[in-house]
Structure formats: C-alpha cells, structure tokens
Design a protein around this motif. Structure first.
Motif, PDB file in Angstrom:
ATOM      1  N   UNK A   1      51.627  32.194  40.079  1.00 32.95           N
ATOM      2  CA  UNK A   1      51.395  30.916  40.750  1.00 32.95           C
ATOM      3  C   UNK A   1      50.417  31.091  41.917  1.00 32.95           C
ATOM      4  N   UNK A   2      50.581  32.159  42.661  1.00 33.18           N
ATOM      5  CA  UNK A   2      49.695  32.429  43.788  1.00 33.18           C
ATOM      6  C   UNK A   2      48.258  32.617  43.322  1.00 33.18           C
ATOM      7  N   UNK A   3      48.061  33.369  42.254  1.00 34.98           N
ATOM      8  CA  UNK A   3      46.716  33.574  41.697  1.00 34.98           C
ATOM      9  C   UNK A   3      46.132  32.249  41.228  1.00 34.98           C
ATOM     10  N   UNK A   4      46.932  31.477  40.491  1.00 30.26           N
ATOM     11  CA  UNK A   4      46.451  30.201  39.952  1.00 30.26           C
ATOM     12  C   UNK A   4      46.109  29.211  41.055  1.00 30.26           C
ATOM     13  N   UNK A   5      46.773  29.326  42.204  1.00 27.77           N
ATOM     14  CA  UNK A   5      46.544  28.401  43.305  1.00 27.77           C
ATOM     15  C   UNK A   5      45.245  28.696  44.048  1.00 27.77           C
ATOM     16  N   UNK A   6      44.867  29.974  44.126  1.00 30.67           N
ATOM     17  CA  UNK A   6      43.647  30.331  44.856  1.00 30.67           C
ATOM     18  C   UNK A   6      42.424  29.665  44.219  1.00 30.67           C
ATOM     19  N   UNK A   7      41.399  29.451  45.024  1.00 32.16           N
ATOM     20  CA  UNK A   7      40.204  28.755  44.536  1.00 32.16           C
ATOM     21  C   UNK A   7      39.448  29.570  43.496  1.00 32.16           C
ATOM     22  N   UNK A   8      39.415  30.868  43.682  1.00 30.89           N
ATOM     23  CA  UNK A   8      38.789  31.779  42.732  1.00 30.89           C
ATOM     24  C   UNK A   8      39.722  32.960  42.505  1.00 30.89           C
TER      25      UNK A   8
END
Length: 273
Positions: free
Chosen positions: A128-135
């Motif tokens: 979820x944290x990765x998917x939330x980041x802009x890139x």
C-alpha cells in the motif's frame, strides 16, 4: 543543514533515518528484518513527512528501507497482543488502521513528490505504501503482494491504493489470491515505474529525484495536487477544474519566468512563487 536534515540524520537507531542533500530528503525505514508498519514506525514516518511538507529545503522525498524487506505491512504481533483487551482490541485496531490511512493521505497531500525506492518484498500495508507514492522504482528481484486473504484478513485498506495504481482485474488478482507478483508483473500492473538491477537502484532513484528537484517547487505543488484532484472527478468537471488550475498557474512568477526562459533559450531561475 535544515532542521529536518539534522534530526536523526546520523541516528542509526531511529525507526526512520532522515538524510537531506541537494533538495532530496531520503527517509529510510530502519527496523529490519520486517520494517513493519507498527504504530511507532507509522508515527515516525508521518512526523518526518509532515516536517518535509513545510521545509523549503526539501523538494523531493524518497522512501527507502534497510534490509531485504521494504515493509511487511502491519505488525501482526502488535495487533494480536491487544486481543486480550476488554474490547478484544477494537480500539487499538481502529487506531492502527486510521493512522495508516492518515499516513497514506499525508503522502498524497504532501506538496512534494514522493518516490518509493524498493529493494525486496513489499507486502500488505507495505505494498500500500509503494502504491501510494507518486513514483516507484524497484530492483529486479523485488516482489509485491496483498496476502491478507491467506490469514483471514482481507487487505481492504491496501486495496484503496493498489486499486488506484493497478488495473482493476490485476488489483483483484493480487487481493483474491494473496500471491506475490514479481517486479516485471508489478510494472505491467502499474505499481512501479522502473525496474533496475540492485547495484543501480540508488543511482537511478537519485537521478529521478535530482531531475524533479530541479523544477519549480510551486509548479510541482500545483501539479501534484491537481493530478489527484482531477482523478476523482467526472471528465467535464476535471477539465473545468484543470482549466482553472492552469489559469492560476499561468499567473505565477515561475510560469512567467519559465516561459520567458524557454523563448529566450536559457535556463530558468525559479523563485518558487
């Protein structure tokens, strides 16, 4: 060095190690082997992001992790320990999920671009944290999964970010099977932007961050906010909204400077106004 850079920059025992150089703030999750998103880890990361949002020395944020796991998601031992509470853990569970949601919203609302640098496994709330980041940039051996279904706890909050980054059926594939996907599949799904060999991960991430950091901070702030705002609107409303945003952007000094610099064939000098 700014206060943001100074705090914890040399403290290797901190849950989140902060290093600032040339406008790029690197936040390293520092609780291997799992780098679990415990209450303490999420509070530390959110505090660092909140500080970055108001620090003019910070233009781009990179979130990385120490060890072989980017993040294994919520701390299941921490959650399970509260089942003996009088309410069977309800208050603590709500606190954990709310804090996680607030952390993700902080990333989305942050007026600075955020890049996930992933080397290893990102699972559940870590995914979820990765998917939330802009890139997101990852190594070719990284893996991503939302395995809650395997332990009777559907990844409902990770689903919010994953379903907005990945295509619908591919997001459902991850959520329903709980199986890990490799870096190539994650890129195909839309979870990551680039895949690189491990030895080049830091170099490629730093290159991306440096390019973004060279832009007008005001323009990045305007653009990031507009990007997420228009996604949630019907097509006609999205165009109305972005037409207004571009008009306001055109009136900014940096837009005037940038256009003049382009026409005059010179490098722009940003004032971030």
């Amino acid at each position: 060095m700014s206060e943001t850079a100074a705090a914890n920059s040399n403290d290797q025992d901190a849950l989140v190690v902060r290093q600032l150089a040339d406008g790029v703030l690197r936040l390293t999750l520092n609780n291997p082997p799992a780098n679990a998103l415990s209450i303490a880890m999420m509070e530390a990361l959110k505090s660092a992001l909140d500080a970055a949002g108001t620090d003019n020395d910070v233009r781009v944020v990179v979130i990385s992790a120490a060890g072989k796991v980017f993040s294994a998601g919520h701390d299941l031992k921490e959650l399970t320990a509260h089942r003996s509470d009088d309410d069977r853990g309800r208050v603590f569970f709500e606190k954990t999920m709310r804090l996680c949601s607030d952390l993700m919203m902080t990333i989305t609302a942050l007026p600075k671009p955020v890049i996930a640098e992933v080397d290893g496994l990102a699972t559940a709330a870590g995914c979820q944290l990765v998917a939330t980041c802009d890139l997101a940039i990852c190594t070719d051996t990284s893996q991503f999964c939302t395995p809650g279904v395997n332990i009777g706890l559907f990844c409902s909050t990770p689903m919010v970010a994953v379903s907005r980054a990945a295509h619908r059926k591919q997001a459902m594939e991850m959520l329903l099977t709980g199986e890990p996907v490799d870096a190539s599949s994650a890129k195909e799904f839309g979870l990551v932007n680039r895949i690189v060999p491990k030895e080049y991960l830091r170099t490629v991430t730093d290159k991306y961050a440096a390019v973004i950091a060279s832009k007008s901070a005001l323009t990045l702030k305007i653009g990031k906010e507009a990007f997420y705002q228009q996604l949630e609107r019907p097509l006609n409303e999205a165009y109305d909204y972005t037409a207004w945003v571009m008009t306001e952007n055109m009136l900014a000094r940096d837009a005037e400077e940038g256009i003049n610099a382009f026409l005059e064939k010179r490098e722009p000098k940003w004032s971030d106004r």
